[in-house]
Enzyme design. Structure first.
Site, mmCIF file in Angstrom:
data_model
loop_
_atom_site.group_PDB
_atom_site.id
_atom_site.type_symbol
_atom_site.label_atom_id
_atom_site.label_comp_id
_atom_site.label_asym_id
_atom_site.label_seq_id
_atom_site.Cartn_x
_atom_site.Cartn_y
_atom_site.Cartn_z
ATOM 1 N N HIS A 112 0.669 -1.210 -0.154
ATOM 2 C CA HIS A 112 0.161 0.322 0.211
ATOM 3 C C HIS A 112 0.632 1.316 0.528
ATOM 4 C CE1 HIS A 112 -3.114 3.034 1.304
ATOM 5 N NE2 HIS A 112 -3.814 2.070 0.879
ATOM 6 N N ASP A 126 -8.213 -5.381 0.225
ATOM 7 C CA ASP A 126 -8.300 -6.274 -0.784
ATOM 8 C C ASP A 126 -7.938 -7.395 -1.027
ATOM 9 O OD1 ASP A 126 -7.574 -2.732 -3.170
ATOM 10 O OD2 ASP A 126 -9.244 -4.039 -3.079
HETATM 11 C C1 SDX Z 1 -5.880 0.153 -2.597
HETATM 12 O O1 SDX Z 1 -3.929 4.680 -1.960
HETATM 13 C C2 SDX Z 1 -5.177 3.912 -1.615
HETATM 14 O O2 SDX Z 1 -5.739 4.125 -0.210
HETATM 15 C C3 SDX Z 1 -6.514 3.238 -2.067
HETATM 16 C C4 SDX Z 1 -7.016 1.706 -1.345
HETATM 17 C C5 SDX Z 1 -8.185 2.987 -0.937
HETATM 18 O O3 SDX Z 1 -8.381 2.056 0.125
HETATM 19 O O4 SDX Z 1 -8.416 3.821 -1.849
HETATM 20 O O5 SDX Z 1 -6.828 1.507 -0.138
HETATM 21 C C6 SDX Z 1 -7.122 0.573 -1.712
HETATM 22 O O6 SDX Z 1 -6.320 0.380 -4.118
HETATM 23 C C7 SDX Z 1 -5.821 -0.712 -2.051
HETATM 24 C C8 SDX Z 1 -3.947 -1.339 -2.979
HETATM 25 C C9 SDX Z 1 -4.940 -2.515 -3.913
HETATM 26 N N1 SDX Z 1 -3.821 -2.265 -4.945
HETATM 27 C C10 SDX Z 1 -3.187 -3.504 -4.611
HETATM 28 O O7 SDX Z 1 -3.171 -4.645 -3.425
HETATM 29 C C11 SDX Z 1 -2.374 -4.089 -5.667
HETATM 30 C C12 SDX Z 1 -0.978 -4.752 -5.665
HETATM 31 N N2 SDX Z 1 -0.452 -3.438 -4.669
HETATM 32 C C13 SDX Z 1 0.643 -2.785 -5.517
HETATM 33 O O8 SDX Z 1 0.254 -2.971 -6.592
HETATM 34 C C14 SDX Z 1 1.539 -2.020 -4.499
HETATM 35 O O9 SDX Z 1 1.692 -2.425 -3.365
HETATM 36 C C15 SDX Z 1 0.681 -0.972 -4.370
HETATM 37 C C16 SDX Z 1 0.634 -0.080 -6.345
HETATM 38 C C17 SDX Z 1 -0.677 -0.364 -4.146
HETATM 39 C C18 SDX Z 1 1.265 0.608 -4.172
HETATM 40 O O10 SDX Z 1 2.361 0.866 -4.628
HETATM 41 P P1 SDX Z 1 3.539 2.107 -4.146
HETATM 42 O O11 SDX Z 1 3.442 2.448 -3.026
HETATM 43 O O12 SDX Z 1 3.764 2.723 -5.730
HETATM 44 O O13 SDX Z 1 4.777 1.008 -3.976
HETATM 45 P P2 SDX Z 1 5.785 0.555 -5.011
HETATM 46 O O14 SDX Z 1 5.044 -0.123 -6.310
HETATM 47 O O15 SDX Z 1 6.718 1.591 -5.680
HETATM 48 O O16 SDX Z 1 6.807 -0.459 -4.470
HETATM 49 C C19 SDX Z 1 7.857 -0.476 -2.852
HETATM 50 C C20 SDX Z 1 8.339 -2.065 -4.192
HETATM 51 C C21 SDX Z 1 8.773 -1.914 -4.760
HETATM 52 O O17 SDX Z 1 10.063 -3.302 -5.069
HETATM 53 P P3 SDX Z 1 11.636 -2.503 -6.005
HETATM 54 O O18 SDX Z 1 10.652 -3.223 -7.498
HETATM 55 O O19 SDX Z 1 11.582 -1.282 -5.225
HETATM 56 O O20 SDX Z 1 12.012 -2.898 -5.280
HETATM 57 O O21 SDX Z 1 7.700 -2.564 -3.423
HETATM 58 C C22 SDX Z 1 6.969 -3.892 -4.239
HETATM 59 C C23 SDX Z 1 7.953 -2.980 -5.483
HETATM 60 O O22 SDX Z 1 8.210 -3.802 -6.485
HETATM 61 N N3 SDX Z 1 5.419 -4.058 -4.376
HETATM 62 C C24 SDX Z 1 5.572 -5.005 -4.067
HETATM 63 C C25 SDX Z 1 4.324 -5.425 -4.315
HETATM 64 N N4 SDX Z 1 2.988 -3.747 -4.286
HETATM 65 C C26 SDX Z 1 4.920 -3.019 -3.690
HETATM 66 N N5 SDX Z 1 6.352 -6.242 -4.794
HETATM 67 C C27 SDX Z 1 5.128 -7.420 -5.119
HETATM 68 N N6 SDX Z 1 4.033 -7.390 -4.414
HETATM 69 C C28 SDX Z 1 3.453 -6.096 -3.989
HETATM 70 N N7 SDX Z 1 2.349 -6.062 -3.553
#
Ligand code: SDX
Length: 426
Positions: free
Chosen positions: A304, A361
């Protein structure tokens, strides 16, 4: 709010940037002075940017805290009805008995949609994704409530909030019925908000004795509350940005639905179920985790932007999951798989180092599946619930003077060059 200054020194000159404290959370630095210095701030993804001031929802990502109008999310989810929470998001306080009765009466008198709106569904293929239908039909509401609408009239804004909260379950259920080739069910005002949604989703005209399962209705009402608002997330920011142009509010909410649909945002609950289907059994988890660590796939429902600890909503949903599956006598192997996945992830350095925890989620899809909601409807239910949050932010924005949102950019394209005739181009 107390104020002091940060000093920016650039090109040998000092600029005083006012710091403003909120009631909770980090203070903010007003960067307007950057313009005088000839600079813009650069913050892709708005990681550290607060474009607005708001009193609606507070999140402490480090502690895993979520407050709607100061009320902790677990207390609201376990004690309040969704419509009470919607009232609080809009008006700032939970309603007293008289306010609650009045608000519920207003909602119940606006649950029906214009009969001509039914024709919009016929333009979609039966297998159209319900979120595509929702973007279309909610946007179409703007055609029914545009003439004479004055966004500067607070009464017009208030009735818009009532209409949207009241009609979203009706439209959501219609999008499902359309996909099933079943007749639309008219809302019934003798049911509660969640009961009505269950009725419109699963009853048929032939089933005159349809009974709403109270366990399902209660679980849905709690799910609506948990998804009602979440500060300046992508879809809420979309609604605010669209609203900042003075656009029709139904069109603004349609824009929010479109933004929510993405798998990185509200579409994740559907993606979690697809991911669990792909993994299949607990034995396949280690191989799947390798794909996650090699960045081939994301662990959907994890991570998140704000929570770098447990998402408090996931905690409540996990408890609700156990309760609902037990009460319905369902032994869903997907829940066991999800619990195994969560346990492995929470002990794995890859996830620990990146503060990746289950988010809202991760468990919502399992409960929704258990109560008979098809996967394609998961994000529709998220949009139904989030409508009270979206419209609260839209109302808050319109409650005082605001500017149109218009970000700038770091330009790295071509410098000026002359036109080239076609025969002289390479
Ligand atoms: C919702 O914003 C809100 O409040 C949203 C929400 C709401 O109520 O409105 O809470 C609802 O959207 C919840 C989130 C649902 N999405 C998912 O579950 C999809 C999977 N999650 C990722 O796509 C990600 O965690 C995000 C999009 C939610 C957040 O991404 P960020 O903050 O931009 O973080 P990032 O992508 O820069 O990740 C940081 C690191 C990275 O590692 P490196 O490549 O730098 O080594 O963490 C990794 C990412 O690769 N990472 C994950 C991951 N999420 C982040 N790796 C594996 N699995 C994941 N789910």
């Amino acid at each position: 709010m107390a104020e002091n200054n940060a000093t920016l020194t650039v090109d040998g000159k000092d600029y005083q940037l006012p710091i403003t404290e909120g009631t909770l959370g980090p203070s903010v630095i007003d960067v307007a002075a950057f313009q005088k210095a000839g600079y813009w701030t650069y913050d892709p993804g708005f990681m550290v940017t607060a474009p607005v001031e708001s009193k609606i929802t507070f999140i402490d990502g480090g502690k895993g805290e979520l407050l709607y109008r100061g009320y902790p999310i677990d207390q609201l989810a376990n004690n309040a009805e969704y419509l009470e929470v919607a009232y609080a998001l809009i008006h700032g306080e939970l309603p007293n008995a008289e306010q609650k009765t009045e608000f519920y009466k207003k909602i119940h008198s606006h649950t029906a949609v214009h009969d001509q709106l039914r024709k919009f569904f016929e333009g979609f293929r039966r297998d159209a994704h319900p979120m595509a239908i929702m973007v279309g039909v909610v946007g179409a509401l703007s055609a029914f409530y545009h003439e004479g609408f004055d966004v500067n009239d607070v009464r017009h804004r208030e009735i818009t909030a009532i209409r949207l909260i009241a009609k979203m379950p009706t439209l959501a259920a219609m999008s499902y019925k359309y996909s099933q080739g079943e007749p639309f069910m008219y809302p019934r005002n003798d049911f509660t908000y969640a009961e009505n949604f269950v009725y419109m989703m699963f009853a048929t005209p032939a089933d005159v004795n349809f009974q709403v399962n109270p366990i399902i209705a209660k679980a849905l009402d709690k799910i609506f509350t948990l998804h009602a608002d979440h500060e300046q997330n992508a879809s809420t920011s979309t609604v605010r940005l669209a609203g900042s142009t003075g656009a029709n509010p139904y069109a603004c909410i349609a824009a929010g639905i479109a933004a929510l649909w993405g798998p990185s945002h509200g579409g994740a609950n559907e993606a979690v179920l697809e991911m669990l289907d792909e993994i299949g059994t607990v034995e396949n988890v280690p191989a799947f985790m390798e794909k996650v660590k090699s960045r081939e796939v994301k662990l959907m429902g994890f991570g998140h932007r704000v929570y770098k600890n447990f998402d408090p909503r996931a905690q409540v949903l996990k408890e609700t999951c156990d309760e609902v599956l037990h009460a319905l006598g369902i032994n869903d192997p997907k829940l066991e798989l999800a619990m195994a996945l969560e346990k492995i992830a929470l002990e794995d350095p890859f996830f620990i180092e990146r503060n990746l925890y289950p988010n809202v989620d991760f468990y919502s899809g399992i409960i929704l599946k258990a109560i008979g909601i098809p996967t394609s409807m998961f994000t529709v239910i998220f949009s139904l619930a989030r409508t009270s949050g979206w419209i609260s932010h839209w109302l808050e924005m319109h409650s005082e003077p605001f500017k149109i949102g218009r970000p700038r950019q770091l330009y790295t394209g071509e410098t000026q060059r002359d036109f080239v005739e076609i025969e002289d181009r390479k």
